[in-house]
Design a protein around this motif. Structure first.
Motif, PDB file in Angstrom:
ATOM      1  N   UNK A 203       0.841  -1.281   0.169  1.00 28.55           N
ATOM      2  CA  UNK A 203      -0.154  -0.212  -0.142  1.00 28.55           C
ATOM      3  C   UNK A 203       0.719   1.458  -0.213  1.00 28.55           C
ATOM      4  N   UNK A 204       1.329   1.990   1.605  1.00 30.89           N
ATOM      5  CA  UNK A 204       1.480   3.186   1.147  1.00 30.89           C
ATOM      6  C   UNK A 204       3.557   2.420   1.147  1.00 30.89           C
ATOM      7  N   UNK A 205       3.580   1.940   1.598  1.00 30.97           N
ATOM      8  CA  UNK A 205       4.992   1.649   1.844  1.00 30.97           C
ATOM      9  C   UNK A 205       5.352   1.362   0.531  1.00 30.97           C
ATOM     10  N   UNK A 206       4.589   0.498  -0.894  1.00 33.60           N
ATOM     11  CA  UNK A 206       5.328   0.092  -1.805  1.00 33.60           C
ATOM     12  C   UNK A 206       5.162   1.376  -2.613  1.00 33.60           C
ATOM     13  N   UNK A 207       3.927   2.747  -2.661  1.00 33.34           N
ATOM     14  CA  UNK A 207       3.993   3.843  -3.352  1.00 33.34           C
ATOM     15  C   UNK A 207       5.339   4.497  -3.019  1.00 33.34           C
ATOM     16  N   UNK A 208       4.936   4.363  -1.680  1.00 29.90           N
ATOM     17  CA  UNK A 208       6.907   5.523  -1.133  1.00 29.90           C
ATOM     18  C   UNK A 208       7.747   4.812  -1.504  1.00 29.90           C
ATOM     19  N   UNK A 209       7.639   3.309  -1.940  1.00 29.74           N
ATOM     20  CA  UNK A 209       9.320   3.126  -2.308  1.00 29.74           C
ATOM     21  C   UNK A 209       9.720   3.099  -3.715  1.00 29.74           C
ATOM     22  N   UNK A 210       7.713   2.815  -4.364  1.00 27.85           N
ATOM     23  CA  UNK A 210       7.475   3.355  -6.184  1.00 27.85           C
ATOM     24  C   UNK A 210       8.378   4.613  -6.700  1.00 27.85           C
ATOM     25  N   UNK A 211       7.960   5.672  -5.522  1.00 31.10           N
ATOM     26  CA  UNK A 211       8.580   6.696  -5.911  1.00 31.10           C
ATOM     27  C   UNK A 211      10.117   7.155  -5.956  1.00 31.10           C
ATOM     28  N   UNK A 212      10.198   6.740  -4.976  1.00 33.96           N
ATOM     29  CA  UNK A 212      11.927   6.289  -5.026  1.00 33.96           C
ATOM     30  C   UNK A 212      12.834   4.781  -5.943  1.00 33.96           C
ATOM     31  N   UNK A 213      12.113   4.560  -6.065  1.00 32.90           N
ATOM     32  CA  UNK A 213      12.821   3.933  -7.199  1.00 32.90           C
ATOM     33  C   UNK A 213      12.696   4.170  -8.429  1.00 32.90           C
ATOM     34  N   UNK A 214      12.030   5.223  -8.823  1.00 36.26           N
ATOM     35  CA  UNK A 214      11.905   5.869 -10.463  1.00 36.26           C
ATOM     36  C   UNK A 214      12.989   6.714 -10.554  1.00 36.26           C
ATOM     37  N   UNK A 215      13.916   7.108  -9.309  1.00 32.99           N
ATOM     38  CA  UNK A 215      14.539   7.843  -8.895  1.00 32.99           C
ATOM     39  C   UNK A 215      16.404   7.912  -9.746  1.00 32.99           C
ATOM     40  N   UNK A 216      16.206   6.364  -9.242  1.00 30.57           N
ATOM     41  CA  UNK A 216      17.342   5.332 -10.049  1.00 30.57           C
ATOM     42  C   UNK A 216      17.202   4.968 -11.715  1.00 30.57           C
ATOM     43  N   UNK A 217      18.704   5.632 -11.583  1.00 30.55           N
ATOM     44  CA  UNK A 217      18.677   5.044 -14.185  1.00 30.55           C
ATOM     45  C   UNK A 217      18.217   3.755 -14.361  1.00 30.55           C
ATOM     46  N   UNK A 218      17.246   4.507 -14.801  1.00 32.49           N
ATOM     47  CA  UNK A 218      16.908   2.855 -15.763  1.00 32.49           C
ATOM     48  C   UNK A 218      18.005   2.323 -16.589  1.00 32.49           C
ATOM     49  N   UNK A 219      19.527   3.438 -16.708  1.00 33.33           N
ATOM     50  CA  UNK A 219      20.034   2.728 -17.823  1.00 33.33           C
ATOM     51  C   UNK A 219      20.958   1.679 -16.885  1.00 33.33           C
ATOM     52  N   UNK A 220      21.488   1.998 -15.103  1.00 31.76           N
ATOM     53  CA  UNK A 220      21.869   1.308 -15.016  1.00 31.76           C
ATOM     54  C   UNK A 220      21.630  -0.256 -15.437  1.00 31.76           C
ATOM     55  N   UNK A 221      19.984  -0.540 -14.740  1.00 31.04           N
ATOM     56  CA  UNK A 221      19.994  -2.092 -14.925  1.00 31.04           C
ATOM     57  C   UNK A 221      20.150  -2.014 -16.189  1.00 31.04           C
ATOM     58  N   UNK A 222      19.642  -1.359 -17.672  1.00 33.45           N
ATOM     59  CA  UNK A 222      20.371  -1.588 -18.969  1.00 33.45           C
ATOM     60  C   UNK A 222      21.510  -2.180 -19.225  1.00 33.45           C
ATOM     61  N   UNK A 223      22.906  -0.983 -18.578  1.00 29.50           N
ATOM     62  CA  UNK A 223      24.134  -2.337 -18.936  1.00 29.50           C
ATOM     63  C   UNK A 223      24.334  -3.352 -17.608  1.00 29.50           C
ATOM     64  N   UNK A 224      23.278  -3.799 -16.875  1.00 28.09           N
ATOM     65  CA  UNK A 224      23.983  -5.221 -16.182  1.00 28.09           C
ATOM     66  C   UNK A 224      23.149  -6.366 -17.017  1.00 28.09           C
ATOM     67  N   UNK A 225      22.077  -5.701 -17.671  1.00 33.89           N
ATOM     68  CA  UNK A 225      21.200  -6.665 -18.879  1.00 33.89           C
ATOM     69  C   UNK A 225      22.212  -7.056 -20.106  1.00 33.89           C
ATOM     70  N   UNK A 226      22.907  -6.181 -20.349  1.00 37.27           N
ATOM     71  CA  UNK A 226      24.030  -6.456 -21.221  1.00 37.27           C
ATOM     72  C   UNK A 226      25.312  -7.358 -20.907  1.00 37.27           C
ATOM     73  N   UNK A 227      25.768  -7.090 -19.458  1.00 34.67           N
ATOM     74  CA  UNK A 227      26.071  -7.930 -19.198  1.00 34.67           C
ATOM     75  C   UNK A 227      25.652  -9.644 -18.312  1.00 34.67           C
ATOM     76  N   UNK A 228      24.435  -9.891 -18.909  1.00 38.23           N
ATOM     77  CA  UNK A 228      23.835 -11.009 -18.422  1.00 38.23           C
ATOM     78  C   UNK A 228      23.059 -11.316 -17.794  1.00 38.23           C
ATOM     79  N   UNK A 229      22.820 -10.062 -16.963  1.00 39.78           N
ATOM     80  CA  UNK A 229      22.531  -9.976 -15.250  1.00 39.78           C
ATOM     81  C   UNK A 229      20.825 -10.443 -15.465  1.00 39.78           C
ATOM     82  N   UNK A 230      20.268 -10.438 -14.965  1.00 37.15           N
ATOM     83  CA  UNK A 230      19.065 -11.229 -15.003  1.00 37.15           C
ATOM     84  C   UNK A 230      18.610  -9.865 -13.930  1.00 37.15           C
TER      85      UNK A 230
END
Length: 328
Positions: A203-230
């Motif tokens: 609920x509120x905790x998920x919504x609060x974390x969701x806003x913080x997760x959006x501040x982390x650049x998605x390019x970090x995930x993409x770079x990790x996926x290129x290296x083969x990380x799931x």
């Protein structure tokens, strides 16, 4: 000065006086006449101007501090007063005694030590579970695109608008039926209470974390996926380290909310040895003819140690965790 003749002392004296005047202009004078070269001394502000600009803020801060500290001092004074009533505690620290603290741990009918341990165990497990479940849900909503994503976020937020009192009867009947099949998860079990708490952890905790997760650049995930990380490796090894502030905030809020929760704990936990501090301390003042406010205040003072210690340990994460996710 190289163009002056050696025999022109008047011109040389004039240049020296100009240099001295320039140094005096840029040197602030203190009480001893010393200063720092290159700084200009600022004139002292009149008291009326100082009070109008900043002085009134100090008065407001002092008033707020007194307003917040006085109840704490009153409870501490009541816990040290052996009278047992709040009327005799009007004079702060007039009577000092630790009888109330000794009585907390020497009364078999009120096992305060067991309540303290139960609150610590239930609070820490619930806080850890809340952080883990909330982080998983927030990561899914932030990084994955699926059907019903926006509807799921809205539903989590809307469900939290209804108080738990509306579901109290349903929770009680559900715990009774679960206890008939799985006694370890049913009524009068601490594991069952933890499961109920975790059921409302989203609920509120998920919504609060969701806003913080959006501040982390998605390019970090993409770079990790290129290296083969799931997704699992990205979540546990990269994202959780970057969102540590919001994890600390959610864990702290969950622990404090669980430790002070009374309604659910009083309905589900029946045996005195299994109850929490919020339920147990109420017994000191629930009986009209055996109220002991001094022991109740002593128990409240000791119960406040855990939240305060946890708050001081995580305070460097609190401001960043609460504000970083509020702006996109």
């Amino acid at each position: 000065m190289s163009n002056l003749r050696p025999g022109a002392p008047a011109a040389r004296d004039l240049l020296d006086r100009v240099a001295d005047d320039d140094d005096a202009l840029h040197t602030p004078t203190g009480h001893d006449g010393a200063g720092v070269r290159g700084e200009v001394a600022l004139p002292r502000r009149p008291f009326k101007r100082y009070f109008r600009e900043t002085g009134w803020r100090h008065l407001v801060g002092i008033a707020v501090a007194i307003f917040a500290i006085f109840p704490l001092l009153y409870v501490l004074s009541a816990s040290l007063n052996p009278g047992g009533t709040l009327l005799t505690a009007n004079s702060l620290f007039s009577n000092l005694s630790i009888e109330s603290y000794v009585e907390l741990f020497t009364t078999p009918r009120h096992p305060y030590g067991a309540w303290f341990v139960n609150t610590l165990v239930i609070g820490l497990i619930t806080a850890a579970g809340t952080v883990f479940l909330g982080a998983l849900a927030a990561y899914s909503f932030s990084r994955m695109r699926f059907t019903g994503r926006r509807f799921g976020l809205t539903s989590l937020l809307v469900v939290q608008m209804f108080p738990q009192m509306l579901a109290m009867v349903a929770i009680f009947l559900l715990m009774v039926q679960i206890g008939d099949i799985f006694p370890a998860l049913g009524l009068n079990t601490q594991v069952g209470l933890i499961m109920v708490y975790l059921g409302g952890a989203l609920g509120v905790n998920t919504y609060l974390m969701y806003g913080f997760f959006n501040t982390v650049p998605s390019s970090i995930d993409e770079a990790a996926k290129i290296d083969g990380a799931g997704h699992a490796r990205i979540f546990f090894t990269i994202i959780l380290r970057l969102v540590a502030p919001i994890l600390a905030v959610v864990g702290l809020l969950s622990f404090i909310g669980t430790s002070s929760e009374f309604v659910l704990a009083s309905v589900i936990l029946i045996d005195p040895e299994k109850q929490t501090l919020a339920v147990g301390l109420y017994k000191f003042i629930s009986d009209q003819f055996s109220q002991n406010w001094s022991v109740f205040a002593a128990g409240a003072v000791l119960a406040a140690i855990l939240p305060v210690a946890l708050f001081l340990a995580l305070q460097r994460y609190i401001v960043g965790g609460l504000t970083a996710g509020s702006v996109k």
